[in-house]
Design a protein around this motif. Structure first.
Motif, PDB file in Angstrom:
ATOM      1  N   UNK A   1       0.821  -1.221   0.000  1.00 45.61           N
ATOM      2  CA  UNK A   1       0.000   0.000   0.000  1.00 45.61           C
ATOM      3  C   UNK A   1       0.852   1.268   0.000  1.00 45.61           C
ATOM      4  N   UNK A   2       1.802   1.376   0.908  1.00 46.91           N
ATOM      5  CA  UNK A   2       2.588   2.610   1.004  1.00 46.91           C
ATOM      6  C   UNK A   2       3.456   2.821  -0.231  1.00 46.91           C
ATOM      7  N   UNK A   3       3.971   1.739  -0.792  1.00 48.60           N
ATOM      8  CA  UNK A   3       4.717   1.861  -2.050  1.00 48.60           C
ATOM      9  C   UNK A   3       3.799   2.358  -3.156  1.00 48.60           C
ATOM     10  N   UNK A   4       2.559   1.886  -3.137  1.00 50.36           N
ATOM     11  CA  UNK A   4       1.590   2.334  -4.130  1.00 50.36           C
ATOM     12  C   UNK A   4       1.239   3.799  -3.979  1.00 50.36           C
ATOM     13  N   UNK A   5       1.144   4.273  -2.747  1.00 49.56           N
ATOM     14  CA  UNK A   5       0.893   5.692  -2.509  1.00 49.56           C
ATOM     15  C   UNK A   5       2.014   6.535  -3.098  1.00 49.56           C
ATOM     16  N   UNK A   6       3.256   6.132  -2.840  1.00 49.45           N
ATOM     17  CA  UNK A   6       4.396   6.879  -3.360  1.00 49.45           C
ATOM     18  C   UNK A   6       4.395   6.887  -4.888  1.00 49.45           C
ATOM     19  N   UNK A   7       4.086   5.753  -5.484  1.00 51.73           N
ATOM     20  CA  UNK A   7       4.055   5.671  -6.945  1.00 51.73           C
ATOM     21  C   UNK A   7       2.974   6.582  -7.527  1.00 51.73           C
ATOM     22  N   UNK A   8       1.796   6.594  -6.920  1.00 47.40           N
ATOM     23  CA  UNK A   8       0.694   7.406  -7.436  1.00 47.40           C
ATOM     24  C   UNK A   8       0.942   8.899  -7.225  1.00 47.40           C
ATOM     25  N   UNK A   9       1.520   9.280  -6.110  1.00 49.21           N
ATOM     26  CA  UNK A   9       1.794  10.705  -5.896  1.00 49.21           C
ATOM     27  C   UNK A   9       2.799  11.204  -6.931  1.00 49.21           C
ATOM     28  N   UNK A  10       3.790  10.400  -7.244  1.00 47.93           N
ATOM     29  CA  UNK A  10       4.750  10.808  -8.278  1.00 47.93           C
ATOM     30  C   UNK A  10       4.094  10.863  -9.647  1.00 47.93           C
ATOM     31  N   UNK A  11       3.241   9.914  -9.926  1.00 44.61           N
ATOM     32  CA  UNK A  11       2.554   9.872 -11.227  1.00 44.61           C
ATOM     33  C   UNK A  11       1.741  11.135 -11.460  1.00 44.61           C
TER      34      UNK A  11
END
Length: 452
Positions: free
Chosen positions: A240-250
């Motif tokens: 989940x937290x890795x996904x949050x970081x990926x989406x914020x950068x996207x």
């Protein structure tokens, strides 16, 4: 027996009435002090202090380590620890010494001290962000970080998780409503504008919902706790937290980790413990050893972008400062706390003690066949009236049982143990011992034996 938390409600109310009467008998001076505090709003220095299971608060005489003595002479094992403010323990000797020495040489000067640079370097080493600034509370740190990120992005909205906790930040008082859209959190006091104008919201552990909100292109920053805490501990699911970081950068959105409570995960909070890479970290409470302080750390890229903006008033009335922020006393306390109290060795002990606390509670719950669960975040543990444990804030709010929580709190208090008033959360400090854990468990077991 009711299916609600697995407890007979009539018996619960009878026992709770008995325990409140016992509490009143054992705290006459606290009750009297509360009764005559006519010139305090709500009869307390800060209205949060009215969160009590017994009808009136315990009045403090003195505290040290993980012990509190009230004005009636009752001594307690303190597992609340100032709702994290005293995670270093009450009045740790290095902090007392540093503050005492600093007080002799000036309290409010509006001049920097070398302690501040030492504290900033310590935070940089722990959390991996190089540029730090100080406030008096984590609420202020969050407010100032939000303003900075709105400035550099030109975007107006902040995204938070439903039932998050970031102090009294206006933008954070939004939850996911029954229709899946954001709405003002119940009880929101005097909101300056409709919170949906300033904020977006997604459930914790919901990457689909997060992406839906970020795709609008108007979110300056995601402000989040790496694990929810104030609504009850809600831990992140794998990825989940890795996904949050990926989406914020996207979507070109900055990420703020509020580590004020999740600092319990280790010396560098959840950011270090879980290898997270936020753009900003905010923190407060525990880093000052009980002295008011907050802080925010910025990435090198973000710090450079801000200092290069000649149109931003960062040194006067631009909205990111306060006269007493960074004062000599709070800086001395922060330096001493980080260098001498909340060390790696201290956290190792605290986390080991919390692990034993969680294991013991789990064993007791299973022994009674209750549909409850236990969640642990480093040195912080909570028993939940749901199994499996809630996976987001809305589920966590729905699993609360105010009557049962109040009974357990007053039952424990009457036998010398204090929990965090808002829920069944226990925090370990460097002086919390195995004997303290055993004491809680013995009383907790006795409470359940009487209920069931």
């Amino acid at each position: 027996m009711s299916t609600d938390s697995g407890i007979d409600r009539a018996r619960l109310r009878t026992l709770a009435e008995r325990e409140r009467a016992t509490f009143a008998d054992r705290h006459p001076r606290s009750r009297a002090a509360y009764g005559k505090a006519d010139h305090l709003f709500g009869r307390v220095p800060m209205t949060w202090m009215n969160k009590t299971s017994a009808g009136f608060p315990i009045y403090l005489d003195k505290a040290w380590g993980n012990r509190i003595v009230d004005v009636d002479g009752n001594e307690f094992v303190d597992l609340c620890l100032g709702d994290t403010g005293a995670m270093a323990g009450h009045s740790p000797e290095p902090v007392v010494a540093a503050v005492t020495e600093r007080i002799k040489g000036g309290l409010a000067t509006m001049l920097p001290t070398e302690d501040a640079a030492v504290a900033g370097a310590e935070l940089a080493a722990r959390f991996g962000l190089p540029a730090w600034s100080f406030a008096l509370t984590a609420t202020d740190a969050n407010r100032w970080a939000i303003r900075l990120l709105r400035a550099v992005t030109g975007r107006s909205k902040i995204l938070v998780n439903s039932y998050c906790y970031h102090g009294s930040v206006d933008e954070s008082l939004i939850v996911v409503g029954p229709d899946g859209n954001g709405q003002s959190r119940e009880g929101n006091v005097g909101a300056p504008v409709d919170v949906t104008r300033t904020s977006r919201v997604a459930e914790f552990n919901d990457l689909v919902g997060l992406e839906r909100e970020l795709a609008n292109g108007d979110v300056a920053a995601v402000l989040m706790e790496p694990a929810l805490t104030n609504i009850g501990i809600v831990l992140p699911e794998d990825g989940y937290l890795a996904g949050v970081r990926e989406l914020t950068r996207k979507y070109g959105t900055y990420l703020i980790n509020d580590e004020t409570h999740t600092f319990s995960a280790g010396p560098g909070g959840a950011t270090a413990a879980w290898g997270l890479k936020p753009d900003v970290v905010t923190i407060g409470k525990a880093i000052g050893g009980g002295v008011p302080v907050g802080a925010y750390g910025l990435s090198a890229e973000l710090a450079e972008a801000l200092t290069g903006r000649g149109d931003l008033d960062l040194v006067d009335m631009g909205g990111v400062g306060g006269t007493l922020a960074g004062n000599p006393v709070s800086m001395a306390a922060t330096r001493a706390t980080l260098q001498e109290v909340l060390t790696e060795a201290a956290f190792a002990h605290m986390i080991e003690t919390a692990s034993a606390f969680a294991d013991g509670i789990q064993k007791i719950i299973e022994g009674y066949g209750l549909p409850w669960s236990v969640s642990r975040l480093g040195a912080r543990v909570e028993y939940r009236f749901a199994n499996p444990a809630p996976r987001n804030g809305t589920e966590s709010a729905a699993s609360a049982d105010g009557e049962l929580e109040d009974f357990l709190h007053v039952y424990l208090a009457n036998r010398g143990v204090l929990l965090t008033p808002f829920h069944n959360m226990a925090l370990m400090c460097p002086t919390t011992s195995a004997a303290d854990v055993a004491r809680h468990h013995e009383i907790f077991d006795r409470a359940l034996a009487e209920l069931l």
